[in-house]
Motif scaffolding. Structure first.
Motif, PDB file in Angstrom:
ATOM      1  N   ASP A   9       0.799  -1.231   0.000  1.00 40.58           N
ATOM      2  CA  ASP A   9       0.000   0.000   0.000  1.00 40.58           C
ATOM      3  C   ASP A   9       0.831   1.280   0.000  1.00 40.58           C
ATOM      4  O   ASP A   9       0.371   2.322   0.455  1.00 40.58           O
ATOM      5  CB  ASP A   9      -1.053  -0.022   1.112  1.00 40.58           C
ATOM      6  CG  ASP A   9      -0.484   0.142   2.503  1.00 40.58           C
ATOM      7  OD1 ASP A   9       0.707  -0.161   2.703  1.00 40.58           O
ATOM      8  OD2 ASP A   9      -1.232   0.586   3.391  1.00 40.58           O
ATOM      9  N   ASP A  13       8.105   1.755   3.694  1.00 39.50           N
ATOM     10  CA  ASP A  13       8.583   0.379   3.906  1.00 39.50           C
ATOM     11  C   ASP A  13       7.936  -0.630   2.964  1.00 39.50           C
ATOM     12  O   ASP A  13       8.505  -1.687   2.694  1.00 39.50           O
ATOM     13  CB  ASP A  13       8.481  -0.051   5.378  1.00 39.50           C
ATOM     14  CG  ASP A  13       7.074  -0.046   5.928  1.00 39.50           C
ATOM     15  OD1 ASP A  13       6.208   0.647   5.369  1.00 39.50           O
ATOM     16  OD2 ASP A  13       6.846  -0.751   6.928  1.00 39.50           O
ATOM     17  N   ASP A  14       6.764  -0.296   2.391  1.00 38.80           N
ATOM     18  CA  ASP A  14       6.190  -1.128   1.337  1.00 38.80           C
ATOM     19  C   ASP A  14       7.085  -1.116   0.100  1.00 38.80           C
ATOM     20  O   ASP A  14       7.348  -2.146  -0.517  1.00 38.80           O
ATOM     21  CB  ASP A  14       4.814  -0.581   0.929  1.00 38.80           C
ATOM     22  CG  ASP A  14       3.778  -0.668   2.028  1.00 38.80           C
ATOM     23  OD1 ASP A  14       3.083  -1.691   2.091  1.00 38.80           O
ATOM     24  OD2 ASP A  14       3.668   0.287   2.829  1.00 38.80           O
ATOM     25  N   THR A 126       1.581  -6.311   2.587  1.00 39.30           N
ATOM     26  CA  THR A 126       2.090  -5.368   3.582  1.00 39.30           C
ATOM     27  C   THR A 126       1.173  -4.159   3.747  1.00 39.30           C
ATOM     28  O   THR A 126       1.613  -3.085   4.163  1.00 39.30           O
ATOM     29  CB  THR A 126       3.521  -4.912   3.202  1.00 39.30           C
ATOM     30  OG1 THR A 126       3.487  -4.355   1.884  1.00 39.30           O
ATOM     31  CG2 THR A 126       4.503  -6.070   3.244  1.00 39.30           C
ATOM     32  N   GLY A 127      -0.076  -4.356   3.393  1.00 36.15           N
ATOM     33  CA  GLY A 127      -1.097  -3.326   3.614  1.00 36.15           C
ATOM     34  C   GLY A 127      -2.370  -4.029   4.063  1.00 36.15           C
ATOM     35  O   GLY A 127      -2.336  -5.179   4.512  1.00 36.15           O
ATOM     36  N   ASN A 174      -3.373  -1.521   9.424  1.00 33.45           N
ATOM     37  CA  ASN A 174      -3.767  -2.300   8.231  1.00 33.45           C
ATOM     38  C   ASN A 174      -5.062  -3.061   8.491  1.00 33.45           C
ATOM     39  O   ASN A 174      -5.883  -3.231   7.587  1.00 33.45           O
ATOM     40  CB  ASN A 174      -2.657  -3.273   7.813  1.00 33.45           C
ATOM     41  CG  ASN A 174      -1.461  -2.550   7.223  1.00 33.45           C
ATOM     42  OD1 ASN A 174      -1.578  -1.414   6.749  1.00 33.45           O
ATOM     43  ND2 ASN A 174      -0.305  -3.195   7.263  1.00 33.45           N
ATOM     44  N   ASP A 248       6.950  -3.555   7.350  1.00 33.73           N
ATOM     45  CA  ASP A 248       6.750  -4.349   6.124  1.00 33.73           C
ATOM     46  C   ASP A 248       8.027  -5.053   5.698  1.00 33.73           C
ATOM     47  O   ASP A 248       7.983  -6.170   5.160  1.00 33.73           O
ATOM     48  CB  ASP A 248       6.272  -3.440   4.983  1.00 33.73           C
ATOM     49  CG  ASP A 248       4.964  -2.761   5.308  1.00 33.73           C
ATOM     50  OD1 ASP A 248       4.337  -3.115   6.332  1.00 33.73           O
ATOM     51  OD2 ASP A 248       4.563  -1.861   4.537  1.00 33.73           O
TER      52      ASP A 248
HETATM   53 CA    CA Z   1       2.229  -0.945   4.401  1.00 35.54          CA
END
Ligand code: CA
Ligand code: AGV
Length: 313
Positions: A9, A13-14, A126-127, A174, A248
């Motif tokens: 997302d 860090d994504d 990761t979201g 999240n 993430d």
């Molecule tokens: Ca994320």
């Protein structure tokens, strides 16, 4: 080679996670989906495509845009970081973008890529879980081809990271963005490894971590990582709600190098209503998941370096 499909997302860090996935020697990335949750979709999509162009070793990938909407939007100040990251010179040297946008929205792209890939696919998310929940609703049979879901989200220790009205502070962002989606995924038979706040709290962004990346900036990918993490607040004197952790990246690196974490099996469920909606909690009647509990801090940061240096070639 393991097949990995990545849905993220668009926060710093994504996008660093995407960069690292592209370096993993044993990973074949089969697709990428982007949801404008902790970001705005346009810059998060563009930055993803540029990272594949610049650091993807020629990978022939496309990036799917999500049309998912959350129940509780992320703070605008955080979402704006994607514009800055997308504007970093290291991603814009070429002046054009080669990696295309996928034809279908992210949840349908996920179904297509999982279905048409030979053998099993590992999902790294990761979201929020919205795209996966929608994919499961359209085609529940995809679970047969997904060997495991690695998800950054949730927490079991009662300390959330959402500071918004009308909630009780026990939920992770999240999960809070779309609690129903977490429930849909929990009610599936997917194997889940969850990286929640209890483990990510062990890997804050600190001035020392930044300094280390600064000394390694002769490696373009470490320079990029340092530039990215310069956009967000580090843990300096005390933790605030804006303090950045490597949430993430821990999830992504632990999917490749399991030795950097310890885990335990828990049975759990998620609340979808009330002031604790989005809260993951342990219960004997819940579904089993693998929860990451502790992190080998130095081993984790060392693996980031090793992977990033592989982008030199
Ligand atoms: Ca994320
Ligand atoms: O809750 C952690 C998730 C991770 O997927 N995101 C950020 C990571 O990408 C939301 C978030 C929580 N606190 C934040 C967040 C903060 N201080 N800044 C930006 N995003």
């Amino acid at each position: 080679m393991r097949n990995v499909y990545f849905n993220h997302d668009g926060s710093v860090d994504d996008l660093v996670s995407l960069l690292l996935l592209l370096q993993m020697p044993d990973v074949r990335l089969t697709g990428v989906g982007v949801v404008g949750a902790d970001s705005y979709l346009e810059p998060a999509l563009a930055a993803s495509r540029k990272i594949i162009d610049r650091f993807g070793h020629g990978a022939q990938l496309d990036v799917a845009a999500s049309d998912s909407r959350g129940v509780h939007p992320f703070p605008k100040e955080w979402r704006l970081d994607a514009f800055s990251l997308d504007a970093l010179p290291i991603l814009n040297e070429a002046g054009t973008i080669t990696t295309p946008v996928a034809e279908k929205p992210a949840h349908l792209d996920l179904i297509d890529k999982v279905t048409h890939t030979d053998g099993p696919t590992t999902l790294v998310m990761t979201g929020p879980l919205t795209d996966l929940a929608r994919a499961l609703t359209v085609d529940p049979s995809i679970t047969a081809k997904i060997d495991k879901l690695y998800w950054m989200g949730g927490t079991f220790d009662g300390r959330g990271n959402v500071a918004e009205p009308e909630q009780d502070g026990t939920t992770e962002w999240n999960a809070f963005w779309d609690p129903e989606a977490v429930k849909t995924v929990w009610d599936s038979d997917l194997a889940i490894q969850m990286v929640g706040l209890e483990s990510t709290r062990q890997v804050p962004l600190t001035p020392a971590v930044r300094q280390h990346w600064a000394t390694q900036r002769q490696h373009p990918a470490i320079d990029f990582i340092g530039q990215g993490y310069a956009l967000v607040p580090a843990l300096q004197h005390f933790e605030t709600n804006s303090t950045y952790f490597l949430w993430d990246v821990l999830t992504t690196v632990a999917s490749e190098t399991p030795a950097i974490v310890t885990t335990k099996q828990v049975t759990s469920d998620v609340l979808t209503t009330g002031p604790g909606r989005g809260r993951t909690f342990e219960t004997p009647t819940g579904r089993p998941i693998t929860l990451v509990t502790t992190v080998d801090h130095d081993g984790f940061f060392q693996r980031i370096d090793e992977l990033a240096i592989l982008a030199d070639k």
